[in-house]
Design a protein around this motif. Structure first.
Motif, PDB file in Angstrom:
ATOM      1  N   UNK A   1       3.128   2.668   9.729  1.00 52.76           N
ATOM      2  CA  UNK A   1       4.069   2.928   8.595  1.00 52.76           C
ATOM      3  C   UNK A   1       4.239   1.874   7.568  1.00 52.76           C
ATOM      4  N   UNK A   2       4.293   0.475   8.267  1.00 49.19           N
ATOM      5  CA  UNK A   2       4.615  -0.851   7.174  1.00 49.19           C
ATOM      6  C   UNK A   2       3.249  -0.650   6.082  1.00 49.19           C
ATOM      7  N   UNK A   3       3.674  -0.428   5.016  1.00 48.75           N
ATOM      8  CA  UNK A   3       2.438  -0.732   3.985  1.00 48.75           C
ATOM      9  C   UNK A   3       2.107  -2.200   3.969  1.00 48.75           C
ATOM     10  N   UNK A   4       0.719  -2.235   3.696  1.00 50.98           N
ATOM     11  CA  UNK A   4      -0.079  -3.670   3.757  1.00 50.98           C
ATOM     12  C   UNK A   4       0.655  -4.631   2.971  1.00 50.98           C
ATOM     13  N   UNK A   5       1.129  -4.509   1.747  1.00 51.59           N
ATOM     14  CA  UNK A   5       1.846  -5.752   1.323  1.00 51.59           C
ATOM     15  C   UNK A   5       3.079  -6.058   2.299  1.00 51.59           C
ATOM     16  N   UNK A   6       3.721  -5.609   2.586  1.00 50.18           N
ATOM     17  CA  UNK A   6       4.929  -5.824   3.764  1.00 50.18           C
ATOM     18  C   UNK A   6       4.455  -6.233   4.901  1.00 50.18           C
ATOM     19  N   UNK A   7       3.343  -5.906   5.300  1.00 54.67           N
ATOM     20  CA  UNK A   7       2.628  -6.330   6.797  1.00 54.67           C
ATOM     21  C   UNK A   7       2.445  -7.903   6.188  1.00 54.67           C
TER      22      UNK A   7
END
Length: 170
Positions: free
Chosen positions: A144-150
């Motif tokens: 669920x975590x978007x790529x930018x936040x990953x």
């Protein structure tokens, strides 16, 4: 079959550093429980987990992921469970050697059987904890975590792990 053999310890950049640490946690926990690792060596790793691994999760992973967990699942139970287990493990570790209540108290000796039992509780709790993170919380983060936040999480973990390790070794 050991827990280590049943988990893949593979994730995205958001969780891989933490998953890599889980491998050693599982090895040492299982090693203590099957008498191939002594209590001192195991407790050194427990201390590392308390002062390095748990803060990485509590101070970086959970705050970054919490809004997305609420957005997609509308509850925070996975974070509450993991945070509660961190507190339980810390408390159990503190109880290994009972501190003196007053200055007049004599040093409280712990028997080898008592030590083995208390450390065993920590080892079993850590194994359950890793299982829940690997199959629960970390899977949710990876899903669920978007790529930018990953990427942001990965950077924060990479930057802060050496700082926490340095403070731990002092």
């Amino acid at each position: 079959m050991s827990l280590k053999d049943s988990l893949t310890f593979k994730g995205t950049i958001a969780t891989q550093l933490l998953r890599d640490q889980h491998i050693l946690t599982v090895e040492l926990s299982e090693g203590f429980l099957n008498n191939s690792i002594d209590a001192k060596k195991f407790l050194e790793h427990v201390d590392y987990s308390i002062y390095v691994h748990f803060p990485l999760e509590d101070n970086y992973l959970m705050p970054i992921f919490r809004p997305f967990l609420r957005k997609y699942l509308e509850f925070e139970e996975p974070i509450r469970v993991i945070s509660g287990e961190h507190a339980t493990i810390k408390r159990e570790r503190q109880l290994i050697y009972r501190p003196n209540i007053t200055e007049s108290d004599e040093e409280v000796e712990i028997s080898p059987d008592e030590l083995f039992g208390k450390v065993g509780v920590i080892a079993k709790t850590l194994l359950q904890h890793v299982y829940k993170e690997e199959n629960g919380l970390f899977e949710l983060v990876d899903s669920y975590l978007p790529e930018n936040e990953k990427k942001e999480l990965s950077i924060k973990l990479e930057e802060n792990m050496p700082i926490l390790e340095k403070n731990f070794r002092k």
